[in-house]
Design a protein around this motif. Sequence first.
Motif, PDB file in Angstrom:
ATOM      1  N   PHE A   1       0.841  -1.198   0.000  1.00 42.56           N
ATOM      2  CA  PHE A   1       0.000   0.000   0.000  1.00 42.56           C
ATOM      3  C   PHE A   1       0.880   1.254   0.000  1.00 42.56           C
ATOM      4  N   ALA A   2       1.873   1.295   0.872  1.00 41.53           N
ATOM      5  CA  ALA A   2       2.743   2.468   0.983  1.00 41.53           C
ATOM      6  C   ALA A   2       3.449   2.747  -0.339  1.00 41.53           C
ATOM      7  N   ARG A   3       3.958   1.715  -0.979  1.00 39.92           N
ATOM      8  CA  ARG A   3       4.644   1.875  -2.266  1.00 39.92           C
ATOM      9  C   ARG A   3       3.676   2.410  -3.319  1.00 39.92           C
ATOM     10  N   TYR A   4       2.475   1.867  -3.338  1.00 44.30           N
ATOM     11  CA  TYR A   4       1.457   2.288  -4.300  1.00 44.30           C
ATOM     12  C   TYR A   4       1.015   3.732  -4.032  1.00 44.30           C
ATOM     13  N   HIS A   5       0.809   4.038  -2.778  1.00 44.55           N
ATOM     14  CA  HIS A   5       0.304   5.364  -2.427  1.00 44.55           C
ATOM     15  C   HIS A   5       1.300   6.472  -2.777  1.00 44.55           C
ATOM     16  N   VAL A   6       2.573   6.177  -2.716  1.00 40.93           N
ATOM     17  CA  VAL A   6       3.583   7.170  -3.103  1.00 40.93           C
ATOM     18  C   VAL A   6       3.350   7.633  -4.538  1.00 40.93           C
ATOM     19  N   GLY A   7       2.984   6.724  -5.415  1.00 43.02           N
ATOM     20  CA  GLY A   7       2.705   7.091  -6.801  1.00 43.02           C
ATOM     21  C   GLY A   7       1.578   8.101  -6.914  1.00 43.02           C
ATOM     22  N   TRP A   8       0.560   7.937  -6.072  1.00 41.37           N
ATOM     23  CA  TRP A   8      -0.566   8.877  -6.079  1.00 41.37           C
ATOM     24  C   TRP A   8      -0.175  10.202  -5.428  1.00 41.37           C
ATOM     25  N   GLU A   9       0.548  10.133  -4.331  1.00 42.56           N
ATOM     26  CA  GLU A   9       0.949  11.369  -3.658  1.00 42.56           C
ATOM     27  C   GLU A   9       1.885  12.216  -4.522  1.00 42.56           C
ATOM     28  N   THR A  10       2.740  11.571  -5.281  1.00 39.40           N
ATOM     29  CA  THR A  10       3.700  12.297  -6.116  1.00 39.40           C
ATOM     30  C   THR A  10       3.172  12.522  -7.534  1.00 39.40           C
ATOM     31  N   ARG A  11       1.967  12.056  -7.794  1.00 36.44           N
ATOM     32  CA  ARG A  11       1.312  12.224  -9.101  1.00 36.44           C
ATOM     33  C   ARG A  11       2.185  11.658 -10.222  1.00 36.44           C
ATOM     34  N   ASP A  12       2.562  10.415 -10.072  1.00 33.71           N
ATOM     35  CA  ASP A  12       3.460   9.755 -11.011  1.00 33.71           C
ATOM     36  C   ASP A  12       2.712   8.642 -11.749  1.00 33.71           C
ATOM     37  N   PRO A  13       2.122   8.944 -12.919  1.00 34.71           N
ATOM     38  CA  PRO A  13       1.348   7.938 -13.641  1.00 34.71           C
ATOM     39  C   PRO A  13       2.149   6.682 -13.988  1.00 34.71           C
ATOM     40  N   SER A  14       3.418   6.837 -14.304  1.00 32.42           N
ATOM     41  CA  SER A  14       4.234   5.667 -14.658  1.00 32.42           C
ATOM     42  C   SER A  14       4.436   4.758 -13.457  1.00 32.42           C
ATOM     43  N   ARG A  15       4.682   5.349 -12.302  1.00 34.78           N
ATOM     44  CA  ARG A  15       4.853   4.533 -11.092  1.00 34.78           C
ATOM     45  C   ARG A  15       3.558   3.804 -10.756  1.00 34.78           C
ATOM     46  N   ILE A  16       2.448   4.520 -10.817  1.00 32.41           N
ATOM     47  CA  ILE A  16       1.161   3.892 -10.518  1.00 32.41           C
ATOM     48  C   ILE A  16       0.922   2.728 -11.470  1.00 32.41           C
ATOM     49  N   ALA A  17       1.053   2.977 -12.758  1.00 32.77           N
ATOM     50  CA  ALA A  17       0.796   1.937 -13.759  1.00 32.77           C
ATOM     51  C   ALA A  17       1.735   0.748 -13.588  1.00 32.77           C
ATOM     52  N   SER A  18       2.981   1.000 -13.198  1.00 31.43           N
ATOM     53  CA  SER A  18       3.948  -0.102 -13.051  1.00 31.43           C
ATOM     54  C   SER A  18       3.564  -1.055 -11.921  1.00 31.43           C
TER      55      SER A  18
END
Length: 147
Positions: free
Chosen positions: A21-38
């Motif tokens: 969850f923490a790893r995933y949420h960082v993508g949303w907090e930093t607004r990083d579409p590539s991280r989220i999608a990965s």
Amino acid sequence: MSVAMPAAQNTVPSLSLPDLFARYHVGWETRDPSRIASLHSEDSVFHVHDGSEPVHGRDALRRHCAELFSRFDWSFEMGRRFYGADHWVFEWTMVLALREPGGAPFTARVEMLDVVTLNRAGEVARKDVFTNGAQAQAAFARAGIAR
């Protein structure tokens, strides 16, 4: 002579659900579409239950997130999290920075609920997002945004 093939192994995530969850949420907090999608599976489904159609697949999700981040300025207020064997449920509040049609800024708060299911590899297989419809409708109406 026949050679026995090794049995297929189930892949299990090496991180705990709170760590995933923490790893995933960082993508949303930093607004990083590539991280989220990965962190989603190739055949992942992302569905915001606001009348919009589900997004299917990692590449479509990346594009969807990029458009979402370019369109709205919002942040999170963290709420409760519940973890199951292969899923989490996350209560949160979206805090939107919006403007009235005349230009006056205002802040809107919309209660949200995420239900995220993981596959055996620890990838997000499905994310369902539920919004407080009355709060969202009031915020977007005040901003003059048709939804």
